[in-house]
Design a protein around this motif. Structure first.
Motif, PDB file in Angstrom:
ATOM      1  N   GLN A  73     -33.553 -63.718  22.472  1.00 38.74           N
ATOM      2  CA  GLN A  73     -33.976 -63.988  23.838  1.00 38.74           C
ATOM      3  C   GLN A  73     -35.394 -64.543  23.943  1.00 38.74           C
ATOM      4  OE1 GLN A  73     -31.734 -64.122  25.827  1.00 38.74           O
ATOM      5  NE2 GLN A  73     -30.165 -62.894  24.847  1.00 38.74           N
ATOM      6  N   SER A  77     -35.496 -68.658  22.056  1.00 32.16           N
ATOM      7  CA  SER A  77     -35.677 -69.356  23.337  1.00 32.16           C
ATOM      8  C   SER A  77     -36.949 -70.200  23.330  1.00 32.16           C
ATOM      9  CB  SER A  77     -35.739 -68.348  24.490  1.00 32.16           C
ATOM     10  OG  SER A  77     -34.476 -67.806  24.759  1.00 32.16           O
ATOM     11  N   PRO A  96     -29.355 -67.334  24.033  1.00 28.95           N
ATOM     12  CA  PRO A  96     -30.770 -67.180  24.398  1.00 28.95           C
ATOM     13  C   PRO A  96     -31.018 -67.637  25.836  1.00 28.95           C
ATOM     14  CG  PRO A  96     -30.481 -69.095  22.994  1.00 28.95           C
ATOM     15  CD  PRO A  96     -29.154 -68.405  23.042  1.00 28.95           C
ATOM     16  N   VAL A  98     -33.243 -69.734  26.899  1.00 28.55           N
ATOM     17  CA  VAL A  98     -33.401 -71.191  26.874  1.00 28.55           C
ATOM     18  C   VAL A  98     -32.378 -71.749  25.894  1.00 28.55           C
ATOM     19  CG1 VAL A  98     -34.959 -73.112  26.415  1.00 28.55           C
ATOM     20  CG2 VAL A  98     -35.862 -70.974  27.378  1.00 28.55           C
ATOM     21  N   HIS A  99     -31.612 -72.727  26.339  1.00 30.95           N
ATOM     22  CA  HIS A  99     -30.529 -73.222  25.499  1.00 30.95           C
ATOM     23  C   HIS A  99     -30.125 -74.620  25.962  1.00 30.95           C
ATOM     24  CE1 HIS A  99     -28.058 -72.312  29.000  1.00 30.95           C
ATOM     25  NE2 HIS A  99     -28.569 -71.084  29.002  1.00 30.95           N
TER      26      HIS A  99
END
Length: 398
Positions: A73, A77, A96, A98-99
């Protein structure tokens, strides 16, 4: 196409179910993904030796994260925020924060939702009081107060993330697909069933290895029943201990029960049950066993027993069949789907039925031979190469 893969689980030293899945899928994908695609493996530390050999179009990105917990995470990220990729493939973990837009996630099962009492619900990460408070604060902050740092919350959060963000969810059985659809509001077309393979362990046995050397090392003697997996409530080990007690007292089984795996949730209660039935000398718990020894252990077992209360697939069942060891396992949907007519099934909630079933495989030669033959046919339906090839065909078309 630039493909990122979360290799953190595959890179574990002492691998178990989902970690072995991740490892073998990656090993096969190395042979399959064409060279025009770039593949990046994300991991917490240097790749282990058996995973480190990479094709020219593959590379590893080590993302150090001293706190260890919440690596996906926060650390992954952060990296993906600044380094864009086209697709993220997650063989065994969570998405995560951000992906990229395209994500393929493997959901092995949803037992944490269906059988929540079988799972530990302690705080993830460090267990010191101050550390627990900090972790809990970070998780509540990151999830806008919706979730705590308890394991059950983490599982639920992970699946909510999957339901919301995954382009495709891969799951190993039709049973698991049905479970996911029953629990979460998802389009059935976004869930693909790709059966697992299994490890063909025979070639991993060292030429110098013998049954005698294995027995001496682990203080095992033949005959013995074998279970492979985490020693915990979910795997129904307390009921297996009760059934083994019946095998000793009612059916006069002269052998041992070997529980090959690391301690899990409920291990202390399991030890108490072993003591209660005075089975300390007959129930052997060697802990996590390396691949070479495990291969020899399967090969020399009398019966393989898999008494789980909940599974998404059941890889060890196929591994036992491959070694021509008869299998007794729970009559639960995933195992019925994986083993079909090549195993003898019992009610996982009945120690009496479990003991009766195992006793048949110990003493009835005709039944043993029939199941061994059927097992040799059943395993032809599964391989890691086919699993990886189907996975790649899915990934390249996202």
């Amino acid at each position: 196409m630039v493909i990122g893969i979360d290799a953190s689980r595959a890179n574990q030293e002492k691998r178990t179910g989902t970690e072995w899945y991740s490892f073998y899928i990656l090993q096969e994908l190395k042979k399959i993904i064409p060279s025009e695609h770039q593949v990046i493996l994300y991991t917490k530390e240097k790749l282990k030796a058996d995973l480190a050999e990479l094709p020219k179009n593959w590379k590893v990105k080590i993302l150090n994260w001293p706190p260890k917990f919440l690596w996906t995470q926060f650390r992954l990220s952060w990296h993906l925020l600044w380094h864009k990729i086209d697709l993220l493939y997650i063989p065994a973990h969570t998405i995560p924060f951000v992906h990229p837009k395209k994500i393929a996630l493997v959901v092995h099962d949803v037992g944490f939702h269906r059988q929540d009492k079988l799972y530990n619900d302690q705080t993830i990460g460090y267990q010191a009081p101050l550390a627990k408070k900090i972790i809990n604060f970070l998780v509540r902050f990151a999830t806008l107060g919706k979730y705590s740092a308890r394991e059950q919350d983490y599982h639920q959060f992970s699946m909510k993330q999957a339901a919301k963000h995954a382009t495709k969810i891969i799951t190993p059985s039709h049973f698991s697909k049905k479970e996911i659809l029953d629990i979460y509001s998802l389009d059935a077309n976004n869930i693909t069933v790709i059966p697992n393979g299994f490890c063909q362990r025979a070639h991993k046995i060292e030429k110098t290895a013998t049954a005698e050397s294995l027995f001496k090392k682990y203080k095992i003697a033949s005959p013995f029943l074998l279970f492979i997996g985490r020693i915990e409530y979910k795997k129904n080990i307390p009921k297996l201990i009760e059934a083994f007690h019946l095998l000793k007292t009612k059916y006069h089984f002269p052998g041992f029960l070997v529980l090959a795996g690391s301690p899990g949730y409920g291990f202390e209660a399991i030890q108490e049950k072993i003591t209660k039935y005075n089975l300390k000398e007959q129930v052997l718990i060697p802990g996590w066993v390396n691949e070479q020894d495990l291969a020899q252990m399967i090969k020399t077992a009398t019966v393989f027993v898999f008494p789980s209360l909940y599974e998404g697939f059941g890889i060890p069942v196929l591994e036992a069949m491959e070694e021509k060891i008869p299998v007794a396992c729970s009559a639960i949907p995933a195992l019925l789907e994986t083993a079909q007519n090549a195993a003898l099934f019992f009610d996982p909630n009945s120690a009496i039925n479990m003991a009766e079933t195992i006793n048949i495989l110990i003493n009835q030669k005709e039944v043993r031979e029939k199941l061994i033959k059927l097992g040799q046919e059943q395993i032809k339906k599964f391989s890691w190469h086919n699993s990886a090839l189907t996975t790649w065909n899915l990934l390249k078309n996202l």
